[in-house]
Design a protein around this motif. Structure first.
Motif, PDB file in Angstrom:
ATOM      1  N   ASP A 123       0.964  -1.240   0.018  1.00  0.00           N
ATOM      2  CA  ASP A 123      -0.032   0.107  -0.121  1.00  0.00           C
ATOM      3  C   ASP A 123       0.741   1.416  -0.088  1.00  0.00           C
ATOM      4  O   ASP A 123       2.055   1.232  -0.031  1.00  0.00           O
ATOM      5  CB  ASP A 123      -0.772  -0.019   1.037  1.00  0.00           C
ATOM      6  N   SER A 167      -3.400  -5.786  -2.491  1.00  0.00           N
ATOM      7  CA  SER A 167      -3.215  -4.246  -2.283  1.00  0.00           C
ATOM      8  C   SER A 167      -4.756  -3.828  -2.427  1.00  0.00           C
ATOM      9  O   SER A 167      -5.687  -4.681  -2.200  1.00  0.00           O
ATOM     10  CB  SER A 167      -2.531  -3.523  -3.555  1.00  0.00           C
ATOM     11  N   ASP A 168      -4.936  -2.413  -2.011  1.00  0.00           N
ATOM     12  CA  ASP A 168      -6.225  -1.927  -2.096  1.00  0.00           C
ATOM     13  C   ASP A 168      -6.294  -1.651  -3.647  1.00  0.00           C
ATOM     14  O   ASP A 168      -5.563  -2.143  -4.424  1.00  0.00           O
ATOM     15  CB  ASP A 168      -6.226  -0.678  -1.176  1.00  0.00           C
ATOM     16  N   ASN A 228      -7.267  -5.286   4.218  1.00  0.00           N
ATOM     17  CA  ASN A 228      -5.714  -4.984   3.961  1.00  0.00           C
ATOM     18  C   ASN A 228      -5.155  -4.564   5.192  1.00  0.00           C
ATOM     19  O   ASN A 228      -4.291  -3.715   5.199  1.00  0.00           O
ATOM     20  CB  ASN A 228      -5.191  -3.926   2.875  1.00  0.00           C
TER      21      ASN A 228
END
Length: 453
Positions: free
Chosen positions: A299, A358-359, A391
């Motif tokens: 991130d 990940s986002d 996350n």
């Protein structure tokens, strides 16, 4: 500072209560010190919209004593007490407190405004007033009683906290400390504990502290790690040093010593809508990995320093929480992520089957990023939109990083910050222990597991 109407204050507070903006951001936008705005919030919480209606009043002796007594009995701060009693400035209460501490009740008696009269005092009047000694003695007794209550309240406040009730041991300790200044009988009545209980507990106070060595070890660990360890990690580090102690005891002793771990705050968001292709949430909050290079998470977070913004892009291995690599730059560009990814992929082995989560940040939706993963046969996974819990591990790392590093140290300039960040990441990987890693640091845990295998 500009003056604000009642409605302007109410509108600003309601913006904060809506939960969209922080109080510092709102304060900055309307041009008021965030400490003043925080006081507005307190005033509104206790008194609603009536909190900002102007009051033109003088405070009697009873009013002042009521405020000071409430503050000491409930342990409220100057700011909170002012909000509760709708007093415009906390400094007013602070002034009353200083006057009471130095002059007693006499210091709180309102003075007549204007110049004092130059007329000679009527001797007959003074003769009438002088014999009335009973009221003076009563006032002195009341002064002594209030002084005792204030002294007792201060001592109790030092021993207590919001999470813990005052125990009989706490009360006995306060009485024991104040016994030379006030009568023990009056102190016991104020504390509400029997005389026999007090003397039983004071005998224990006079005994040597059996936990003295343990307290020293706890303080050494706490300060060695600059306040970054809570009671769980300190308990684990004590075990590493051969001191096996129950975590509840470590927690209790830390509270007695006034040692408290740091707090955490929010992070930068990189989501800007659908900038490319969104991957499925393959990870699905299964943050456990059975071996290194099985599941990675990444991130971006933001720092604000010296009027500039810096962006950090790390890669974390879910197997042991180790930061594999990171990049830092003045802009959250794609190169920040791609450069970090290239460095992280060098740690992959041919036999590894890897998933990277990940986002839905625009960097991870880009075609270049997706192709880089596909080329290495890496499974891509993304959090659901606006769901930080998907996350949570990397979010947790950012919280730790900011509370233990960013808001804990002072930096000379950006370069100094980057150098200290490098040192902290090394410390985080090699020295900072984790309870879920059996009291080992990420690198120690990985190394030990490889040796066993």
């Amino acid at each position: 500072m500009a003056k604000f109407t009642e409605q302007e204050k109410v509108n600003a507070v309601k913006r904060y209560l809506n939960g969209i903006e922080g109080h510092k951001a709102i304060a900055k936008s309307i041009g008021v010190a965030h400490g003043v705005f925080h006081r507005w919030i307190q005033q509104y919480q206790y008194n609603g919209e009536n909190a900002f209606k102007k009051r033109y009043t003088t405070y009697s002796l009873d009013d002042k004593l009521k405020v000071l007594t409430y503050m000491n009995e409930h342990g409220t701060s100057l700011s909170e007490t002012a909000a509760i009693f709708k007093i415009q400035s906390p400094s007013t209460i602070n002034r009353w407190k200083r006057l009471f501490d130095t002059q007693g009740v006499d210091g709180l008696i309102p003075r007549e405004k204007g110049r004092s009269s130059m007329k000679k005092e009527n001797p007959k009047v003074s003769e009438i007033k002088e014999p009335v000694t009973g009221s003076i003695e009563a006032l002195q007794a009341e002064n002594e009683r209030l002084r005792m209550e204030l002294a007792y309240g201060k001592k109790v406040e030092c021993l207590s906290s919001e999470q813990r009730k005052i125990t009989k041991q706490d009360k006995a300790k306060v009485v024991y400390e104040l016994r030379q200044e006030f009568p023990v009988k009056s102190l016991l009545k104020l504390a509400g504990i029997p005389r026999s209980t007090y003397y039983h507990l004071t005998k224990q106070l006079e005994r040597p502290d059996k936990d003295a060595e343990l307290k020293t070890a706890i303080k050494d660990i706490f300060h060695e790690h600059k306040g970054r360890y809570g009671y769980r990690r300190i308990r684990a580090e004590l075990a590493n040093r051969g001191l096996h102690v129950n975590h509840k005891k470590v927690y209790r002793l830390m509270r007695e010593l006034g040692l408290k771990c740091l707090v955490r705050i929010k992070k930068y968001r990189s989501y800007k809508g659908e900038a490319g292709k969104v991957a499925e949430n393959v990870l699905n909050r299964n943050f456990k990995a059975s071996k290194p290079n099985e599941k990675w998470v990444t991130d971006i977070t933001e720092f604000k320093l010296f009027g500039e913004k810096l962006y950090l892009s790390p890669m974390l291995d879910l197997y042991n929480g180790e930061i594999l690599t990171y990049t830092i730059g003045s802009r959250p560009t794609y190169s920040l992520v791609s450069s970090m990814l290239n460095k992280a992929l060098r740690k992959m082995r041919k036999e590894d089957t890897l998933l990277i989560h990940s986002d839905q940040g625009w960097h991870y939706q880009m075609k270049k990023y997706r192709l880089a993963l596909k080329k290495k046969d890496i499974t891509q996974s993304m959090s659901r939109k606006g769901n930080c819990y998907d996350n949570a591990v990397i979010e947790n790392f950012f919280g730790i990083l900011k509370s233990e590093f960013l808001f804990y140290q002072d930096f000379k300039n950006v370069e100094h910050f980057k150098e200290e960040l490098r040192k902290y990441i090394h410390y985080y990987n090699h020295k900072r222990i984790k309870t879920k890693l059996k009291g080992k640091s990420p690198v120690q845990y990985r190394t030990l597991a490889q040796q066993v295998a």
